[in-house]
Design an enzyme around this catalytic site. Sequence first.
Site, mmCIF file in Angstrom:
data_model
loop_
_atom_site.group_PDB
_atom_site.id
_atom_site.type_symbol
_atom_site.label_atom_id
_atom_site.label_comp_id
_atom_site.label_asym_id
_atom_site.label_seq_id
_atom_site.Cartn_x
_atom_site.Cartn_y
_atom_site.Cartn_z
ATOM 1 N N TYR A 184 0.829 -1.206 0.000
ATOM 2 C CA TYR A 184 0.000 0.000 0.000
ATOM 3 C C TYR A 184 0.861 1.253 0.000
ATOM 4 O O TYR A 184 2.029 1.241 0.384
ATOM 5 C CB TYR A 184 -0.966 0.012 1.199
ATOM 6 C CG TYR A 184 -0.322 0.271 2.547
ATOM 7 C CD1 TYR A 184 -0.169 1.570 3.037
ATOM 8 C CD2 TYR A 184 0.121 -0.775 3.350
ATOM 9 C CE1 TYR A 184 0.406 1.810 4.279
ATOM 10 C CE2 TYR A 184 0.689 -0.552 4.587
ATOM 11 C CZ TYR A 184 0.836 0.755 5.040
ATOM 12 O OH TYR A 184 1.414 1.001 6.259
ATOM 13 N N CYS A 185 0.259 2.333 -0.481
ATOM 14 C CA CYS A 185 0.882 3.664 -0.447
ATOM 15 C C CYS A 185 -0.246 4.673 -0.253
ATOM 16 O O CYS A 185 -1.369 4.291 0.075
ATOM 17 C CB CYS A 185 1.686 3.924 -1.723
ATOM 18 S SG CYS A 185 0.718 3.772 -3.247
ATOM 19 N N THR A 186 0.016 5.946 -0.455
ATOM 20 C CA THR A 186 -0.989 6.964 -0.130
ATOM 21 C C THR A 186 -2.225 6.868 -1.015
ATOM 22 O O THR A 186 -3.341 6.733 -0.529
ATOM 23 C CB THR A 186 -0.384 8.374 -0.237
ATOM 24 O OG1 THR A 186 0.820 8.425 0.516
ATOM 25 C CG2 THR A 186 -1.359 9.419 0.296
ATOM 26 N N GLY A 188 -2.168 4.960 -4.202
ATOM 27 C CA GLY A 188 -2.129 3.815 -5.094
ATOM 28 C C GLY A 188 -1.083 3.842 -6.185
ATOM 29 O O GLY A 188 -0.682 2.803 -6.702
ATOM 30 N N ILE A 212 -4.238 4.240 0.763
ATOM 31 C CA ILE A 212 -4.740 4.640 2.085
ATOM 32 C C ILE A 212 -5.978 5.523 1.945
ATOM 33 O O ILE A 212 -6.954 5.373 2.685
ATOM 34 C CB ILE A 212 -3.646 5.408 2.859
ATOM 35 C CG1 ILE A 212 -2.427 4.518 3.078
ATOM 36 C CG2 ILE A 212 -4.178 5.925 4.190
ATOM 37 C CD1 ILE A 212 -1.166 5.294 3.443
#
Length: 273
Positions: A184-186, A188, A212
């Site tokens: 995951y990241c902020t 996508g 997120i």
Amino acid sequence: MNMYVLQFYQFHPIIEEELFSVKEWFYEKCVENELKGLILIATEGINLSVSGSKLALIRFLNECYQAPYPLKKETRVRIMETEVEAYKKLVVKIKKQIIPFPVEVDLKLNQNRYIKPEDFHQLMLNDQALPVDTRNDYEWLVGAFRNAEKFPITKFRNLPEQISWFRDIYEKNHNHKKKKIVLYCTGGIRCEKVTPFLVLQGFDVYQLEGGILDYFQTIHHEQEHFWEGECFVFDERYTILPNFKKGNTKACIMCGQPIVKQKCVHCGNIQIA
């Protein structure tokens, strides 16, 4: 009056000779709609985050579907309410990549690798997911998913250098826990490159669709959720809470990176509010 932030990214080739005209189109449309924000354009696609009134953003979004470089109907679009100004100016840039990554990847390897926020949430409830954070350390030090493993990087472009670290995490999980590994990241976009990079190395990994921020939108903050802390964002808000309100994390007056427990995560400067 509350403002809103519109975000989307789209990996779709743009002919190099058309980059300038695409840049001009987006700049002019943002000016017409009184939008501020940051738009990155490259031959691989576009990464956009702009703020304004909800009416103006919807009008602009509809125009994007008819643009010379049209937004696809299937592209994930996110509109978030913000109580503070997210951007103070408009910047539209032509870049080599919309998300810099030192290794060329085949984006087609992302097929069947997306996990929707509600499905990820259910996996977490059942203790069947191992979240792996692909963001920089100063981001995950501010907040992360519960029990997440975190790539030990200060810059995203250094992530491929940590393949041995990830292999250790992967093998421990595969041998003992056998949980689904979810990157995951902020928002996508970083996982769009990390996922195929790792898949090509032989790892069975997935990515949280929309990152997120889509998890925040899907799993309402009143519900039980698995986010701990605040979420670092690259705009004037600096950090946000799961309900999208501005967070309380401050920037270091020396280097600009986050202050966690009254100490800068980067330079160690002690800063008391």
